[in-house]
Write a protein that holds these residues in place. Structure first.
Motif, PDB file in Angstrom:
ATOM      1  N   SER A   1     -11.126   6.887  -1.430  1.00 55.77           N
ATOM      2  CA  SER A   1     -10.780   7.314  -0.958  1.00 55.77           C
ATOM      3  C   SER A   1      -9.625   7.348  -2.091  1.00 55.77           C
ATOM      4  CB  SER A   1      -9.988   6.837   0.094  1.00 55.77           C
ATOM      5  OG  SER A   1      -9.974   5.893   0.114  1.00 55.77           O
ATOM      6  N   GLU A   2      -8.265   7.321  -2.216  1.00 54.04           N
ATOM      7  CA  GLU A   2      -7.095   7.826  -2.437  1.00 54.04           C
ATOM      8  C   GLU A   2      -6.554   6.297  -2.216  1.00 54.04           C
ATOM      9  OE1 GLU A   2      -2.053   8.855  -2.806  1.00 54.04           O
ATOM     10  OE2 GLU A   2      -3.688   9.574  -1.671  1.00 54.04           O
TER      11      GLU A   2
ATOM     12  N   TRP B   1      -4.540   2.098  -9.040  1.00 53.27           N
ATOM     13  CA  TRP B   1      -4.752   3.395  -8.794  1.00 53.27           C
ATOM     14  C   TRP B   1      -5.369   3.924  -8.673  1.00 53.27           C
ATOM     15  CZ3 TRP B   1      -2.726   7.923 -12.195  1.00 53.27           C
ATOM     16  CH2 TRP B   1      -2.551   8.954 -11.092  1.00 53.27           C
TER      17      TRP B   1
ATOM     18  N   ASP C   1      -3.944   2.796  -4.116  1.00 54.08           N
ATOM     19  CA  ASP C   1      -1.996   3.842  -4.719  1.00 54.08           C
ATOM     20  C   ASP C   1      -1.544   2.023  -4.337  1.00 54.08           C
ATOM     21  OD1 ASP C   1       0.015   3.573  -6.725  1.00 54.08           O
ATOM     22  OD2 ASP C   1       0.311   5.070  -5.912  1.00 54.08           O
ATOM     23  N   ARG C   2      -1.645   0.660  -5.002  1.00 48.88           N
ATOM     24  CA  ARG C   2      -1.800  -0.414  -4.328  1.00 48.88           C
ATOM     25  C   ARG C   2      -1.038  -1.618  -5.683  1.00 48.88           C
ATOM     26  NH1 ARG C   2      -6.973  -2.693  -1.157  1.00 48.88           N
ATOM     27  NH2 ARG C   2      -6.938  -0.643   0.855  1.00 48.88           N
TER      28      ARG C   2
ATOM     29  N   ASP D   1       0.833  -1.082  -0.276  1.00 48.66           N
ATOM     30  CA  ASP D   1       0.104   0.422   0.073  1.00 48.66           C
ATOM     31  C   ASP D   1       0.571   1.117   0.232  1.00 48.66           C
ATOM     32  OD1 ASP D   1      -1.804   1.758   0.386  1.00 48.66           O
ATOM     33  OD2 ASP D   1      -2.928   0.630   1.587  1.00 48.66           O
ATOM     34  N   LYS D   2       0.997   1.779  -1.266  1.00 48.14           N
ATOM     35  CA  LYS D   2       2.032   3.094  -1.418  1.00 48.14           C
ATOM     36  C   LYS D   2       1.302   4.704  -0.603  1.00 48.14           C
ATOM     37  CE  LYS D   2       3.742   3.627  -5.708  1.00 48.14           C
ATOM     38  NZ  LYS D   2       3.917   2.983  -6.912  1.00 48.14           N
ATOM     39  N   VAL D   3       0.038   4.492  -0.791  1.00 52.31           N
ATOM     40  CA  VAL D   3      -0.456   5.502   0.376  1.00 52.31           C
ATOM     41  C   VAL D   3       0.249   5.024   1.665  1.00 52.31           C
ATOM     42  CG1 VAL D   3      -3.180   6.748   1.115  1.00 52.31           C
ATOM     43  CG2 VAL D   3      -2.434   5.507  -0.954  1.00 52.31           C
ATOM     44  N   GLN D   4      -0.154   4.273   2.316  1.00 55.97           N
ATOM     45  CA  GLN D   4       0.817   4.016   3.271  1.00 55.97           C
ATOM     46  C   GLN D   4       2.212   3.521   4.036  1.00 55.97           C
ATOM     47  OE1 GLN D   4      -1.799   4.212   5.907  1.00 55.97           O
ATOM     48  NE2 GLN D   4      -2.946   4.983   4.333  1.00 55.97           N
TER      49      GLN D   4
ATOM     50  N   LYS E   1      -6.468  13.686  -4.752  1.00 58.27           N
ATOM     51  CA  LYS E   1      -5.210  14.260  -4.693  1.00 58.27           C
ATOM     52  C   LYS E   1      -4.764  14.461  -6.321  1.00 58.27           C
ATOM     53  CE  LYS E   1      -0.692  12.013  -3.959  1.00 58.27           C
ATOM     54  NZ  LYS E   1       0.334  11.312  -3.590  1.00 58.27           N
TER      55      LYS E   1
END
Length: 308
Positions: free
Chosen positions: A221-222, A259, A224-225, A202-205, A264
């Motif tokens: 929500s956003e 994604w 990006d995984r 999880d790139k958001v995390q 954003k």
């Protein structure tokens, strides 16, 4: 120099230097337009070999930012940019001097051939080799390689296939990804299926690892995984009407990136309109969770078919 003889047997057709301009293919100075008699179309820029339009079933199927640069000044925001030889940015690796997502999406490709076997489909092949790169890019990544990128349009699908060959005297490794921006009617009313039980980053995390627990991944929500080693077919479904919008079938591509920038998107200079994220969802087939090794003289091939 990239050549047709580098393709494996099932893809081999005679190399030609000139394209016969059939009624269903139009070659312009900066792009190729494909037409089927049944009305489906596709449009591919020579810059990046980026697919910027795919119309099927009477609808545009790809999201293209209204602010996207199509003049070769920067990577295209939308459509299907091609990621090679690195996904994102790397460190302590031979690709670490390259810009994010590498050079394939920002290089001008050559048209190698078009081959139409019937009225049911049309294919176009693009080539990229060291001779197509800038001096600076060659300094950043000095390996010898050959790429063949094939795009095939049918009545119900868009098929993309990448052949990679090591044409040098030393081994190297790479990532590859088909960065597909799918157009959807309302991103909050669609779901991605086929990911349950798959580990993702999880790139958001901040790159935290987790396991997908849901049968249907929804977007609120956003997101990006990077889903690692996805076992089967992935689908995008309209959960409001219970209809499959897209089926994503992969060949030799273990990973799937999902994604959507959500709000954003307002901070992304070439993303437009600002609320365009409501009508797009990237479902990207690739080999990005680990490096793909390439020994001298070896080749690798991977592809994806998106069907409506």
């Amino acid at each position: 120099m990239v050549g047709r003889h580098h393709k494996p047997e099932d893809l081999t057709v005679p190399h030609v230097h000139e394209i016969v301009r059939a009624s269903h293919a139009k070659i312009e100075h900066d792009r190729v337009k494909l037409f089927l008699c049944s009305g489906e179309t596709a449009e591919i820029l020579l810059y990046g070999a980026t697919i910027i339009s795919w119309k099927a079933g009477g609808e545009e199927r790809l999201f293209l930012s209204e602010k996207a640069a199509l003049d070769g000044s920067k990577a295209v925001r939308g459509g299907v940019p091609l990621v090679f030889p690195v996904f994102g940015k790397s460190s302590n690796h031979p690709t670490d001097k390259l810009p994010q997502h590498g050079f394939a999406r920002t290089s001008r490709w050559e048209i190698l051939d078009t081959a139409t076997e019937s009225e049911e489909f049309i294919n176009v092949d693009f080539g990229l080799g060291p001779e197509n790169l800038t001096v600076d890019t060659r300094k950043q990544w000095p390996f010898d390689f050959g790429l063949i990128y094939s795009v095939t349009l049918t009545k119900t699908s868009l098929q993309t296939k990448l052949l990679v060959r090591n044409e040098g005297q030393e081994p190297w490794e790479f990532n590859a990804l088909f960065h597909t921006y799918l157009r959807v009617p309302d991103v909050t009313k669609v779901a991605v299926t086929g990911l349950k039980g798959v580990t993702y980053r999880d790139k958001v995390q901040g790159g935290a690892e987790a396991t997908e627990e849901s049968d249907k991944l929804t977007i609120a929500s956003e997101v990006d995984r990077v889903y690692v080693k996805v076992p089967g077919t992935v689908k995008v479904e309209d959960i409001e009407v219970g209809k499959t919008l897209y089926t994503v079938e992969r060949s030799n591509l273990d990973d799937v990136v999902v994604w959507n920038p959500w709000e954003k998107a307002k901070t992304i200079a070439d993303f437009g309109p600002e609320d365009g994220y409501k009508n797009m969802l990237c479902v990207e087939a690739g080999s990005v969770s680990s490096w793909q090794p390439m020994e001298v003289g070896s080749f690798w091939e991977g592809g994806v078919t998106i069907s409506i």
